[in-house]
Every structure is written in structure tokens, then in C-alpha cells.
Design an enzyme around this catalytic site. Structure first.
Site, PDB file in Angstrom:
ATOM      1  N   CYS A 247      35.409  59.411 104.548  1.00 51.43           N
ATOM      2  CA  CYS A 247      35.663  58.700 103.880  1.00 51.43           C
ATOM      3  C   CYS A 247      34.618  57.506 103.071  1.00 51.43           C
ATOM      4  O   CYS A 247      34.263  58.382 102.360  1.00 51.43           O
ATOM      5  CB  CYS A 247      36.822  57.321 104.699  1.00 51.43           C
ATOM      6  SG  CYS A 247      37.522  57.269 103.112  1.00 51.43           S
ATOM      7  N   HIS A 332      40.447  61.363 106.608  1.00 56.20           N
ATOM      8  CA  HIS A 332      40.288  60.989 107.901  1.00 56.20           C
ATOM      9  C   HIS A 332      40.992  61.795 109.031  1.00 56.20           C
ATOM     10  O   HIS A 332      41.944  62.150 109.454  1.00 56.20           O
ATOM     11  CB  HIS A 332      41.343  59.465 108.318  1.00 56.20           C
ATOM     12  CG  HIS A 332      40.551  59.014 107.444  1.00 56.20           C
ATOM     13  ND1 HIS A 332      39.925  58.116 108.046  1.00 56.20           N
ATOM     14  CD2 HIS A 332      40.894  57.813 106.296  1.00 56.20           C
ATOM     15  CE1 HIS A 332      39.556  56.451 107.483  1.00 56.20           C
ATOM     16  NE2 HIS A 332      40.424  57.247 106.348  1.00 56.20           N
ATOM     17  N   GLU A 334      40.344  61.576 112.289  1.00 58.02           N
ATOM     18  CA  GLU A 334      41.328  61.211 113.139  1.00 58.02           C
ATOM     19  C   GLU A 334      42.186  60.299 113.559  1.00 58.02           C
ATOM     20  O   GLU A 334      42.573  59.090 114.341  1.00 58.02           O
ATOM     21  CB  GLU A 334      39.803  59.966 113.977  1.00 58.02           C
ATOM     22  CG  GLU A 334      39.939  58.323 113.340  1.00 58.02           C
ATOM     23  CD  GLU A 334      39.422  58.658 111.434  1.00 58.02           C
ATOM     24  OE1 GLU A 334      40.008  57.445 110.817  1.00 58.02           O
ATOM     25  OE2 GLU A 334      39.828  60.177 111.038  1.00 58.02           O
TER      26      GLU A 334
END
Length: 360
Positions: A247, A332, A334
């Protein structure tokens, strides 16, 4: 209590306040996720923003102590169509209303969130204020306050103040915290890594001082162009150790390599964004939260190649570097809740460290 959302263009939405009653000013953005409001609230990338959830019913599974991405809510305000007042979930310890009130976050419910979202899509993100009826005395005065609102150095507002250490028996990872989500740490720990979390103000010498096997650049809020110190630090780290950026970390690495960034009209926020991995020729559903993108024409084609593309608007979602062990993604991998399709990128980061160890 009756309350309003007043946008910078003069548009007014009427609803009811929840959480902490009062007045709050911020950049109004929308998130298209159907679930995950607790993770949204605690994502540091929302620093300075009032978030509108497009899914109509929010709060139905309450709030728990496990699904947080930082120690407290990071949003300036929260807007929903319908607030669930009687949540049902075995992990719930309090209602969304109680959670926001306890953390002094102002919410607004009962407005037409679809109409608000269409305004933001057509005109771009806007500044706005959530204000109670008894406080709204002079609309023009409030508009002046809204239009003068700015967020200064949001990364410095959300980064850790001290180095944090997490034990592990695997590779040692230095994680630069620009406003990180805790699931980045969890994703590394789940792969056996030892993790050192550094403040965004850490120097390259401080990061390299722990002799890490790899370096991660985290997500975070605001414009990457405001982070000149962090960009200069990344320049000094490139080539020293394998690096993986997410990001804001993706954007800062690109700027450190001479690329440019621009603000998107209304950003990408939600857990249902399609992204194509060009090398694998596969499209994944991803979770995203950003308002800026890297300009493809500004990439140095001799050292940078686009690895991922957004299937909605064609913007860059990933870059691989030819001159150093470095790759970054805009989305993202994660994210939780959200699709876990792209968690393989953490495994690729570990493989990149393996490779660097074998050739050195």
C-alpha cells in the site's frame, strides 16, 4: 439525536448520531466491504477520514477484542445506513454504538448511503462534517470550517513511538510502520519470522542496525508525496536487503525510484477489488484502502515492471524491480476479513530472502 452530514459542496444529509455525540470534520470516503467494519475502524490508513459503509446493515456481529488492526479506532467519523442495536455473535463483547462511544468516535446513521456514495463517485472524495442539529446554526460558517480542514503528516500521527520486538525462530524482518495493520505482523509471525517494528522516523542505519534478513514497508495514510524523509530512507535501504512493500509502502518505494503518484478520484476501499497478477495470468479478489496510485508512464522501464493491474480501472497494483530484490503491491495481501488469495506474496517474500542468502 438528530444530526447531519454537510459536504463541502453544500449537500446535506439528515440522520441520527450515534457513538459520541458532537461535531467532527474529515475527508468523506466510502468502503464497499460487506463485512469487516471493526477492521475498517481500526485501520490506521483511515486517519483523518470519515468512512461511509456502502453495505446497509452494520454492527450485526458486535465488537470483539480479536479483530482489531490497531489499539483504537483511527477514523474521524463513521456513517451507516442502519445501525444494528442488538448484535448476535459468540465473540461479541459490546455493541458498535458502545464501542464508538467509549472511544469518542462520532457516528451517523439513517442517511441514504447509496446517494452519498454516488455523489462521491461522480464528484470525487470531499471534505465534510458530521454535526448535531443543535450545533448547526450557520451553514456557511460550517462550510468554511470544512473547506479549511487539512490533515498534516498523518503517518507521524499513527506510527509506533518505539521499536517493538516479536520473537521468532525464522528470518529476522525489519518492519517500517507507516500506519501498519497488525495482520502484517501476524502474517510474518505465522511464517516463523522474528519481527522488529520500527517507527516511520527510523533512519536506514537504525533499521540495518538489527541486521535484518528482510525489510517490509507497511501501509499507512495520506499522500506519499508528504513522506520525503521516509522516501529518502528507502533510497538508502534499496539493494541492502530484500524488501516487500504494501500500500503506502508500495507508493513510497516507487517514488524512491523516481516514479510519480497522483490522487484517485474516489480511491479504492473495500474487500472486493479484482486484481490481475500479470506473470501468473490469474485474477484475484483483493482488499484495498488507498486514495493514491502510481503513474505508469512515470516508471523507469529499465528497472521497474508492472506485476499487478487493477481490473476495474487499469491502475497499477504491483511493481517488481530489476535492479534490486524488491517488490511491492498496492492492495493488502494480509487483509482480514477479506480474501486470502494473495497471501502467497508473503511466501514469495520469504523465497526472495532464501534466494538472496544463497547467492551472497
Amino acid at each position: 439525536m438528530k444530526a447531519f452530514l454537510l459536504l463541502e459542496d453544500g449537500t446535506i444529509f439528515e440522520g441520527n448520531s450515534f457513538g459520541m455525540e458532537g461535531k467532527v470534520v474529515g475527508e468523506v470516503v466510502f468502503n464497499t466491504g460487506m463485512t469487516g467494519y471493526q477492521e475498517v475502524l481500526t485501520d490506521p490508513s483511515y486517519c483523518g477520514q470519515i468512512v461511509c459503509m456502502t453495505y446497509p446493515l452494520i454492527g450485526n456481529y458486535g465488537v470483539n477484542i480479536e479483530d482489531i488492526e490497531s489499539l483504537k479506532p483511527q477514523v474521524k467519523g463513521f456513517i451507516v445506513r442502519e445501525l444494528c442495536k442488538t448484535p448476535s455473535n459468540w465473540r461479541s463483547i459490546e455493541t458498535l454504538n458502545e464501542y464508538l462511544k467509549r472511544n469518542e468516535i462520532t457516528g451517523l446513521e439513517g442517511i441514504d448511503t447509496r446517494a452519498l456514495t454516488r455523489i462521491l463517485r461522480d464528484n470525487g472524495t470531499m471534505k465534510g462534517t458530521i454535526i448535531t442539529a443543535e450545533q448547526l446554526e450557520n451553514i456557511q460558517e460550517e462550510l468554511t470550517n470544512v473547506n479549511s480542514y487539512t490533515v498534516s503528516n498523518p503517518v507521524l500521527q499513527v506510527t509506533t513511538r518505539e521499536i517493538k520486538h516479536y520473537e521468532g525462530e525464522g528470518y529476522k524482518i525489519a518492519l517500517l510502520d507507516y500506519g501498519l495493520k497488525q495482520n502484517i505482523v501476524r502474517s510474518l509471525l505465522n511464517r516463523g519470522c522474528e519481527v522488529y517494528v520500527f517507527p516511520a522516523t527510523a533512519t536506514a542505519d537504525e533499521v540495518l542496525g538489527v541486521d535484518p534478513d528482510g525489510i517490509m514497508l507497511s501501509n499507512g495514510p495520506g499522500s506519499p508525496r508528504e513522506c520525503q524523509f521516509q522516501i529518502d530512507t528507502i533510497k538508502k535501504l534499496i539493494g541492502k536487503k530484500p524488501i516487500f512493500g504494501i500500500c503506502l509502502g508500495h507508493q513510497l518505494a516507487a517514488l524512491a525510484n523516481g516514479a510519480n503518484a497522483i490522487k484517485l478520484k474516489y480511491g479504492h476501499r473495500g474487500c472486493n477489488h479484482p486484481v490481475k497478477d500479470i506473470e501468473k495470468d490469474l485474477t484475484y479478489i483483493t482488499s484495498q484502502n488507498h486514495g493514491y496510485t502510481i503513474v505508469e508512464e512515470s516508471l523507469n522501464k529499465e528497472t521497474m515492471t508492472v506485476s499487478h493491474k487493477n481490473m476495474n480501472d487499469g491502475t497499477i497494483e504491483g511493481i517488481k524491480y530489476k535492479n534490486a530484490p524488491l517488490f511491492t503491491v498496492q492492495f493488502h495481501p494480509e487483509a482480514s476479513p477479506g480474501p486470502e488469495d494473495t497471501a502467497y506474496l508473503f511466501d514469495e517474500f520469504i523465497k526472495m530472502i532464501d534466494y538472496s542468502k544463497n547467492i551472497l
